[in-house]
Write an enzyme that holds these catalytic residues in place. Structure first.
Site, short mmCIF file in Angstrom:
data_model
loop_
_atom_site.label_atom_id
_atom_site.label_comp_id
_atom_site.label_asym_id
_atom_site.label_seq_id
_atom_site.Cartn_x
_atom_site.Cartn_y
_atom_site.Cartn_z
N HIS A 58 -9.85 1.42 4.89
CA HIS A 58 -8.56 1.60 5.59
C HIS A 58 -8.76 2.57 6.75
O HIS A 58 -9.53 3.53 6.66
CB HIS A 58 -7.51 2.14 4.61
CG HIS A 58 -6.13 2.12 5.18
ND1 HIS A 58 -5.70 3.08 6.06
CD2 HIS A 58 -5.10 1.25 5.02
CE1 HIS A 58 -4.45 2.80 6.42
NE2 HIS A 58 -4.07 1.69 5.80
N SER A 107 2.97 -1.73 10.67
CA SER A 107 4.41 -1.72 10.95
C SER A 107 5.08 -3.06 10.65
O SER A 107 5.96 -3.50 11.39
CB SER A 107 4.66 -1.30 12.40
OG SER A 107 4.20 0.03 12.61
N GLU A 159 -5.90 -4.64 10.71
CA GLU A 159 -4.88 -3.60 10.90
C GLU A 159 -5.20 -2.80 12.16
O GLU A 159 -5.95 -1.81 12.10
CB GLU A 159 -4.88 -2.65 9.70
CG GLU A 159 -4.51 -3.31 8.40
CD GLU A 159 -3.87 -2.31 7.45
OE1 GLU A 159 -2.74 -2.55 7.02
OE2 GLU A 159 -4.48 -1.27 7.16
N GLU A 203 -7.07 4.96 7.80
CA GLU A 203 -6.84 6.38 7.48
C GLU A 203 -8.06 6.97 6.80
O GLU A 203 -8.38 8.15 6.98
CB GLU A 203 -5.58 6.51 6.60
CG GLU A 203 -4.32 6.34 7.44
CD GLU A 203 -3.12 5.78 6.69
OE1 GLU A 203 -3.10 5.80 5.44
OE2 GLU A 203 -2.19 5.29 7.36
N GLY A 233 1.91 2.53 10.96
CA GLY A 233 2.87 3.62 10.83
C GLY A 233 3.52 4.04 12.13
O GLY A 233 4.14 5.10 12.21
N ASN A 245 0.86 -1.19 0.00
CA ASN A 245 0.00 0.00 0.00
C ASN A 245 0.89 1.24 0.00
O ASN A 245 1.44 1.62 1.03
CB ASN A 245 -0.89 -0.04 1.25
CG ASN A 245 -1.74 1.21 1.39
OD1 ASN A 245 -1.86 2.01 0.45
ND2 ASN A 245 -2.35 1.39 2.55
N LYS A 287 0.11 4.23 -0.29
CA LYS A 287 -0.54 5.45 0.23
C LYS A 287 -0.23 6.60 -0.73
O LYS A 287 -0.16 6.39 -1.93
CB LYS A 287 -0.10 5.73 1.67
CG LYS A 287 -0.25 4.48 2.55
CD LYS A 287 -0.15 4.76 4.01
CE LYS A 287 -0.26 3.43 4.76
NZ LYS A 287 -0.36 3.61 6.20
P1 PGA Z 1 2.39 0.56 7.85
O1 PGA Z 1 0.95 0.75 7.15
O2 PGA Z 1 2.97 -0.74 7.32
O3 PGA Z 1 3.18 1.75 7.44
O4 PGA Z 1 2.15 0.49 9.32
C1 PGA Z 1 0.10 -0.33 6.97
C2 PGA Z 1 -1.16 0.14 6.31
O5 PGA Z 1 -1.62 1.24 6.64
O6 PGA Z 1 -1.74 -0.54 5.46
#
Ligand code: PGA
Length: 253
Positions: free
Chosen positions: A96, A213, A167, A98, A173, A14, A16
């Site tokens: 997601h 992460s 998640e 976010e 993140g 992903n 982003k």
């Molecule tokens: P990350 O993000 O690996 O940077 O924690 C995962 C995600 O948001 O899909």
């Protein structure tokens, strides 16, 4: 995912809102042959890169990071699932955290997006996950059950495939990942909720991925308990070398 009658593990990158246009070609060149009989690899780029990634994707699956909850109409700034498909996407991330937290997507909106994605023939990758307060309060199971129940819309059984990504919000993140043992417990709870609320054809077969992460260093622990079917990777997926290292750490069988 999708071509996946065979691969039983999934790795999704992903991006982003990252990578400059000139980074797309070299990235795809580095990974386009990496998918195997056991692990399907999907890349979820920003919308403007969809066609280019699809053209350079080789055996990879291209996924949208989001989609509209309608197929067409006066929805300025939105992109429909059918448009994603026309640009080469075969899957789409829905719900997601976010999108939920920064753009106010409720469970109801996420459920509509899920339906729209299924109707357009895309494989939805539905994200669920609790925040830290919910985990500390011991309410993870109930919280995830509510998200799973809310996503159980009519039409779901028509999907060829649905992928679920667990998640936890506190792990995205942050550099703070779940442990393999924690995943084993939580994935068991997720499976119970799927059997309770989702059509039978998906309750058992839906792949459950972990995201939050994930790095080459923690992959081995996360897969050790055998609870998960792969990963949705954000930050570490921006470096093609790290993505390939995660793939290698997932093991061969
Ligand atoms: P990350 O993000 O690996 O940077 O924690 C995962 C995600 O948001 O899909």
């Amino acid at each position: 995912m999708i071509r996946s009658a065979m691969p039983n593990r999934h790795l999704i990158a992903n991006w982003k809102m990252n990578l400059p246009p000139e980074g797309v070609g070299p990235y795809m060149e580095a990974i386009h042959r990496a998918a195997s009989a056991r692990v399907s690899i999907a890349v979820a780029p920003p919308f403007p890169y969809l066609k280019e990634t699809a053209g350079k994707g080789g055996d990879l699956i291209i996924a949208g990071q989001n989609c509209a909850d309608h197929e067409s109409g006066a929805f300025t700034g939105e992109v429909s699932p059918g448009m994603l498909r026309a640009c080469g996407a075969r899957a789409v991330i829905v719900g997601h955290s976010e999108r939920r937290s920064l753009y106010g997507e409720s469970d109801a909106v996420v459920a509509r997006k899920l339906s729209a994605a299924v109707a357009a023939g895309l494989t939805p990758v539905l994200c669920i996950g609790e925040d830290l307060r919910t985990r500390d309060a011991g309410h993870v199971s109930r919280f995830l059950a509510d998200q799973i129940k809310a996503a159980a819309t009519s039409g779901l059984e028509a999907a060829k495939e649905i992928v679920l990504a667990y998640e936890p919000v506190w792990a995205i993140g942050t550099g703070r990942n779940a442990s393999g043992a924690m995943l084993a417990e939580t994935v068991g709870q997720i499976r119970e909720s799927l059997e309770r609320f989702w059509p039978v054809n998906h309750a058992k077969s839906t792949a459950i991925l972990y995201g939050g992460s994930v790095t080459p260093e923690n992959t081995a622990d996360l897969v050790a308990h055998g609870a998960i079917d792969g990963f949705l990777v954000g930050g570490a997926s921006l470096d093609s070398g790290k993505l390939l290292a995660i793939l290698a750490a997932m093991g061969r069988d």
